[in-house]
Design a protein around this motif. Structure first.
Motif, PDB file in Angstrom:
ATOM      1  N   THR A 348       1.024  -1.336   0.233  1.00 59.77           N
ATOM      2  CA  THR A 348      -0.847   0.023  -0.134  1.00 59.77           C
ATOM      3  C   THR A 348       1.074   1.414   0.437  1.00 59.77           C
ATOM      4  OG1 THR A 348      -1.439  -0.991   1.227  1.00 59.77           O
ATOM      5  CG2 THR A 348      -2.100   1.096   0.761  1.00 59.77           C
ATOM      6  N   LEU A 349       1.678   1.135   0.437  1.00 58.69           N
ATOM      7  CA  LEU A 349       2.644   2.871   0.597  1.00 58.69           C
ATOM      8  C   LEU A 349       3.603   2.715  -0.564  1.00 58.69           C
ATOM      9  CD1 LEU A 349       4.601   1.802   4.506  1.00 58.69           C
ATOM     10  CD2 LEU A 349       3.130   3.366   3.713  1.00 58.69           C
ATOM     11  N   MET A 350       3.948   1.301  -1.168  1.00 59.54           N
ATOM     12  CA  MET A 350       4.237   1.657  -2.077  1.00 59.54           C
ATOM     13  C   MET A 350       3.028   2.185  -3.520  1.00 59.54           C
ATOM     14  SD  MET A 350       7.770   0.623  -1.587  1.00 59.54           S
ATOM     15  CE  MET A 350       8.444   0.887  -3.600  1.00 59.54           C
ATOM     16  N   ASN A 351       2.509   2.452  -3.517  1.00 59.41           N
ATOM     17  CA  ASN A 351       1.120   3.289  -4.480  1.00 59.41           C
ATOM     18  C   ASN A 351       1.113   3.818  -4.062  1.00 59.41           C
ATOM     19  OD1 ASN A 351      -0.429   2.008  -6.307  1.00 59.41           O
ATOM     20  ND2 ASN A 351      -0.917  -0.096  -4.959  1.00 59.41           N
ATOM     21  N   THR A 352       1.502   4.622  -3.389  1.00 58.70           N
ATOM     22  CA  THR A 352       1.729   6.734  -3.075  1.00 58.70           C
ATOM     23  C   THR A 352       2.567   7.143  -4.057  1.00 58.70           C
ATOM     24  OG1 THR A 352       1.845   6.380  -0.742  1.00 58.70           O
ATOM     25  CG2 THR A 352       2.412   8.436  -1.405  1.00 58.70           C
ATOM     26  N   ARG A 353       2.150   8.221  -4.565  1.00 61.45           N
ATOM     27  CA  ARG A 353       2.545   8.696  -5.948  1.00 61.45           C
ATOM     28  C   ARG A 353       2.772  10.251  -5.663  1.00 61.45           C
ATOM     29  NH1 ARG A 353       0.084   3.844  -7.935  1.00 61.45           N
ATOM     30  NH2 ARG A 353       1.168   3.338  -9.498  1.00 61.45           N
ATOM     31  N   GLY A 354       1.941  11.138  -5.191  1.00 61.45           N
ATOM     32  CA  GLY A 354       1.930  12.218  -4.990  1.00 61.45           C
ATOM     33  C   GLY A 354       2.637  13.167  -5.692  1.00 61.45           C
ATOM     34  N   LEU A 355       3.372  14.001  -5.161  1.00 62.13           N
ATOM     35  CA  LEU A 355       4.293  14.873  -6.624  1.00 62.13           C
ATOM     36  C   LEU A 355       5.426  14.399  -7.309  1.00 62.13           C
ATOM     37  CD1 LEU A 355       5.227  17.928  -7.577  1.00 62.13           C
ATOM     38  CD2 LEU A 355       6.766  18.165  -4.808  1.00 62.13           C
ATOM     39  N   THR A 356       6.100  13.162  -7.149  1.00 60.72           N
ATOM     40  CA  THR A 356       7.016  12.450  -7.707  1.00 60.72           C
ATOM     41  C   THR A 356       5.895  12.454  -9.069  1.00 60.72           C
ATOM     42  OG1 THR A 356       8.166  12.065  -6.151  1.00 60.72           O
ATOM     43  CG2 THR A 356       8.946  10.704  -7.756  1.00 60.72           C
ATOM     44  N   GLU A 357       4.915  11.860  -8.973  1.00 62.29           N
ATOM     45  CA  GLU A 357       4.514  11.794 -10.218  1.00 62.29           C
ATOM     46  C   GLU A 357       3.745  12.715 -11.042  1.00 62.29           C
ATOM     47  OE1 GLU A 357       1.964   8.631 -13.024  1.00 62.29           O
ATOM     48  OE2 GLU A 357       3.673   8.703 -11.149  1.00 62.29           O
ATOM     49  N   LEU A 358       3.481  13.599 -10.055  1.00 62.09           N
ATOM     50  CA  LEU A 358       3.571  15.054 -11.468  1.00 62.09           C
ATOM     51  C   LEU A 358       4.309  15.105 -11.892  1.00 62.09           C
ATOM     52  CD1 LEU A 358       1.271  17.133  -8.997  1.00 62.09           C
ATOM     53  CD2 LEU A 358       0.312  15.667 -11.396  1.00 62.09           C
ATOM     54  N   ILE A 359       5.813  14.901 -11.657  1.00 62.24           N
ATOM     55  CA  ILE A 359       6.820  15.657 -12.070  1.00 62.24           C
ATOM     56  C   ILE A 359       6.883  14.933 -13.065  1.00 62.24           C
ATOM     57  CG2 ILE A 359       9.285  16.295 -11.950  1.00 62.24           C
ATOM     58  CD1 ILE A 359       8.918  16.604  -8.723  1.00 62.24           C
ATOM     59  N   VAL A 360       7.167  13.313 -13.096  1.00 56.96           N
ATOM     60  CA  VAL A 360       7.118  12.403 -14.240  1.00 56.96           C
ATOM     61  C   VAL A 360       5.717  12.896 -15.396  1.00 56.96           C
ATOM     62  CG1 VAL A 360       6.907  10.193 -15.751  1.00 56.96           C
ATOM     63  CG2 VAL A 360       8.476  10.839 -12.866  1.00 56.96           C
ATOM     64  N   LEU A 361       5.280  13.012 -15.384  1.00 59.91           N
ATOM     65  CA  LEU A 361       3.973  13.442 -15.904  1.00 59.91           C
ATOM     66  C   LEU A 361       3.986  14.760 -16.774  1.00 59.91           C
ATOM     67  CD1 LEU A 361       0.573  12.637 -14.382  1.00 59.91           C
ATOM     68  CD2 LEU A 361       1.864  11.340 -15.681  1.00 59.91           C
ATOM     69  N   ASN A 362       4.705  15.964 -15.408  1.00 59.28           N
ATOM     70  CA  ASN A 362       5.376  16.843 -17.328  1.00 59.28           C
ATOM     71  C   ASN A 362       6.180  16.847 -17.747  1.00 59.28           C
ATOM     72  OD1 ASN A 362       4.106  19.778 -15.933  1.00 59.28           O
ATOM     73  ND2 ASN A 362       3.267  18.238 -13.992  1.00 59.28           N
ATOM     74  N   VAL A 363       7.146  16.113 -17.391  1.00 62.27           N
ATOM     75  CA  VAL A 363       8.089  15.650 -18.226  1.00 62.27           C
ATOM     76  C   VAL A 363       7.905  14.930 -19.301  1.00 62.27           C
ATOM     77  CG1 VAL A 363      10.236  14.283 -18.432  1.00 62.27           C
ATOM     78  CG2 VAL A 363       9.832  15.160 -16.824  1.00 62.27           C
ATOM     79  N   GLY A 364       6.807  13.992 -18.962  1.00 55.65           N
ATOM     80  CA  GLY A 364       5.784  13.250 -20.495  1.00 55.65           C
ATOM     81  C   GLY A 364       5.294  13.962 -21.246  1.00 55.65           C
ATOM     82  N   LEU A 365       4.283  15.198 -21.115  1.00 53.30           N
ATOM     83  CA  LEU A 365       3.347  16.390 -21.376  1.00 53.30           C
ATOM     84  C   LEU A 365       4.527  17.406 -22.561  1.00 53.30           C
ATOM     85  CD1 LEU A 365       0.865  17.651 -21.723  1.00 53.30           C
ATOM     86  CD2 LEU A 365       0.961  19.313 -19.977  1.00 53.30           C
ATOM     87  N   GLN A 366       5.717  17.516 -21.325  1.00 54.30           N
ATOM     88  CA  GLN A 366       6.789  18.969 -22.594  1.00 54.30           C
ATOM     89  C   GLN A 366       7.285  18.046 -23.520  1.00 54.30           C
ATOM     90  OE1 GLN A 366       9.447  20.235 -19.038  1.00 54.30           O
ATOM     91  NE2 GLN A 366       8.451  21.048 -18.083  1.00 54.30           N
ATOM     92  N   LEU A 367       7.561  16.379 -23.138  1.00 58.20           N
ATOM     93  CA  LEU A 367       8.309  16.254 -24.434  1.00 58.20           C
ATOM     94  C   LEU A 367       7.443  15.101 -25.319  1.00 58.20           C
ATOM     95  CD1 LEU A 367      11.280  14.281 -22.701  1.00 58.20           C
ATOM     96  CD2 LEU A 367      11.531  16.349 -23.968  1.00 58.20           C
ATOM     97  N   GLY A 368       6.278  15.556 -25.050  1.00 60.58           N
ATOM     98  CA  GLY A 368       5.111  14.982 -26.043  1.00 60.58           C
ATOM     99  C   GLY A 368       5.058  13.765 -26.058  1.00 60.58           C
ATOM    100  N   PHE A 369       5.178  13.059 -25.097  1.00 63.13           N
ATOM    101  CA  PHE A 369       4.712  11.144 -24.872  1.00 63.13           C
ATOM    102  C   PHE A 369       3.474  11.197 -24.454  1.00 63.13           C
ATOM    103  CE2 PHE A 369       9.490  11.215 -23.558  1.00 63.13           C
ATOM    104  CZ  PHE A 369       9.590  10.262 -24.331  1.00 63.13           C
ATOM    105  N   LEU A 370       2.694  12.729 -23.445  1.00 64.78           N
ATOM    106  CA  LEU A 370       1.608  12.382 -23.443  1.00 64.78           C
ATOM    107  C   LEU A 370       0.533  13.237 -23.558  1.00 64.78           C
ATOM    108  CD1 LEU A 370       1.271  11.480 -19.621  1.00 64.78           C
ATOM    109  CD2 LEU A 370       1.092   9.951 -21.310  1.00 64.78           C
ATOM    110  N   GLY A 371      -1.066  13.982 -24.301  1.00 60.21           N
ATOM    111  CA  GLY A 371      -1.349  14.847 -24.817  1.00 60.21           C
ATOM    112  C   GLY A 371      -2.456  14.676 -23.708  1.00 60.21           C
ATOM    113  N   ARG A 372      -2.777  15.969 -23.164  1.00 60.51           N
ATOM    114  CA  ARG A 372      -3.077  16.831 -22.558  1.00 60.51           C
ATOM    115  C   ARG A 372      -4.462  16.327 -21.922  1.00 60.51           C
ATOM    116  NH1 ARG A 372      -2.913  23.048 -22.235  1.00 60.51           N
ATOM    117  NH2 ARG A 372      -1.233  23.311 -23.282  1.00 60.51           N
ATOM    118  N   ASP A 373      -5.263  15.410 -22.630  1.00 56.68           N
ATOM    119  CA  ASP A 373      -6.665  14.242 -22.060  1.00 56.68           C
ATOM    120  C   ASP A 373      -5.846  13.199 -21.414  1.00 56.68           C
ATOM    121  OD1 ASP A 373      -7.996  15.931 -23.244  1.00 56.68           O
ATOM    122  OD2 ASP A 373      -8.832  14.678 -25.405  1.00 56.68           O
TER     123      ASP A 373
END
Length: 424
Positions: A348-373
């Motif tokens: 359960t503790l390993m499922n915690t994502r928080g701010l670190t996940e947001l940083i990774v997602l922003n990297v993906g958005l900036q580099l075009g790996f993810l679309g906004r939806d």
């Protein structure tokens, strides 16, 4: 900057700071990490609420590049603090278990995430199909080491063997996840750098580990009473910024350089110095710079147009993210004969994502790996998986009290670890 830009920027920053502090305090009242409220503050100021009218008024287009610059500095400092907290001594006595759980909790959700990417590719895929698949896999694999450490501190678990094991697993997982992300960024060719610069990434890493770290260790050993003077603090700041700039220049993201500089700073005999560095940087970062990052992230999130199809995709994302992490960590823990209840708590503790996940997602958005939806849906996943950790732990282990000193799992002598302090 014009008078209008300056006024808008200062007023907007004031709103960001106050709203983040208010919702962060409310989150704590509800038994949640403050980061939950701060992320929701960023989303509330974005286009999700009243079709973005509030954000357009508070944050005009000409001030947003300035906010993005402040957010980048905040993320760099935060990643430096994460690297500063990674401590190899946490593995003492349980190296095999920590390594196995970390690997399993990365590889299982990574594999399931790449399979999910195949299913979502038609609706949410990008031009870089391979990058999309690999990035979605790594986004499912993240554990937020700082938020996890804060949860353990609030539950008085940092000096229990289960708490020490969770911190060790998250620390290893952080290093593995950032390494995988760096490989994906480098292999995709999405980074804006000349191809030859990529060749410098490995020599830079080797220089930091084999030259800079020993030099810093010798310097610290030669000055047993080293304190955080203005000169030392300036050198630390310059070092993290230069390291971040170096990895950005070679074609990786600046977060890797900031994290690496924190990781190579010496630990032996520098506890007080590192605490002072953390306190100096952490307060300003958590109060001003990270809320700005949450705003910049929230401006990219639009949940007002969610339909049945998007909710179905969100359900699948949550199933893979939660199920993959839990299955990987729980199975590995049980194979090492950890009892079911502590194994479930660790997973359960390993499922915690928080701010670190947001940083990774922003990297993906900036580099075009993810679309906004898909980015919006992944942000919701990050919030939900972080918010569910506390209630699930209460169900598995019971509610924490100030007298909690019991050790739920101790097959080996408990690892000695200090309370981890984090900006998140």
């Amino acid at each position: 900057m014009s008078t209008h830009q300056t006024t808008s920027l200062l007023l907007g920053l004031a709103v960001i700071v106050l709203l983040a502090r208010l919702l962060g305090a409310l989150a704590r009242r509800l038994g949640q990490p403050a980061v939950i409220g701060e992320v929701l503050a960023g989303i509330a100021l974005g286009p999700t609420v009243v079709n973005g009218a509030l954000s357009e008024h508070l944050f005009p287009a000409d001030t947003r590049p300035l906010l993005s610059a402040l957010a980048a500095v905040g993320v760099a400092v935060f990643m430096f603090i994460v690297g500063l907290e990674v401590d190899a001594t946490l593995l003492r006595g349980n190296t095999s278990l920590a390594t196995t759980v970390s690997l399993s909790s990365i590889l299982v959700p990574f594999g399931l995430g790449t399979l999910l990417a195949l299913y979502l590719a038609d609706d949410y895929g990008t031009d870089d199909k391979t990058g999309f698949m690999l990035f979605l896999g790594i986004a499912m694999s993240i554990t937020a080491f700082p938020v996890l450490a804060r949860i353990l501190t609030d539950r008085h678990m940092t000096h229990t063997s289960l708490g020490a094991m969770a911190i060790a697993c998250a620390a290893i997982g952080d290093v593995l996840a950032w390494t995988l992300l760096a490989v994906i960024v480098a292999a995709s060719g999405s980074a804006d750098a000349d191809q030859w610069r990529m060749l410098l990434a490995i020599p830079y890493l080797a220089a930091m580990l084999l030259a800079v770290r020993p030099l810093l260790r010798r310097y610290a050993e030669s000055r047993p009473h080293l304190t955080l003077t203005p000169t030392v603090f300036a050198c630390v700041l310059a070092g993290l910024l230069l390291s971040a700039a170096a990895t950005e220049w070679v074609g990786l993201h600046y977060i890797f350089g900031a994290f690496l500089f924190g990781a190579v700073l010496p630990r032996t005999g520098t506890d007080r110095l590192r605490t002072h560095i953390h306190d100096r940087l952490g307060q300003m970062t958590s109060t001003l710079l990270l809320p700005v990052f949450f705003l910049v992230s929230g401006l990219q999130v639009d949940l007002s147009t969610l339909d049945g199809s998007a909710l179905g995709a969100l359900a699948l994302i949550l199933l893979v993210a939660v199920g993959g992490k839990f299955l990987g960590a729980f199975t590995a823990a049980r194979l090492h004969r950890m009892p079911p209840r502590p194994a479930a708590a660790l997973a359960t503790l390993m499922n915690t994502r928080g701010l670190t996940e947001l940083i990774v997602l922003n990297v993906g958005l900036q580099l075009g790996f993810l679309g906004r939806d898909l980015y919006s849906l992944m942000v919701v996943m990050a919030v939900i998986t972080t918010a569910m950790t506390g209630p699930l732990l209460n169900w598995i282990l019971g509610r924490p009290t100030a007298a909690d000193t019991a050790t739920p799992y101790a097959p080996d002598p408990p690892a000695e670890t200090e309370t981890v302090r984090t900006a998140a």
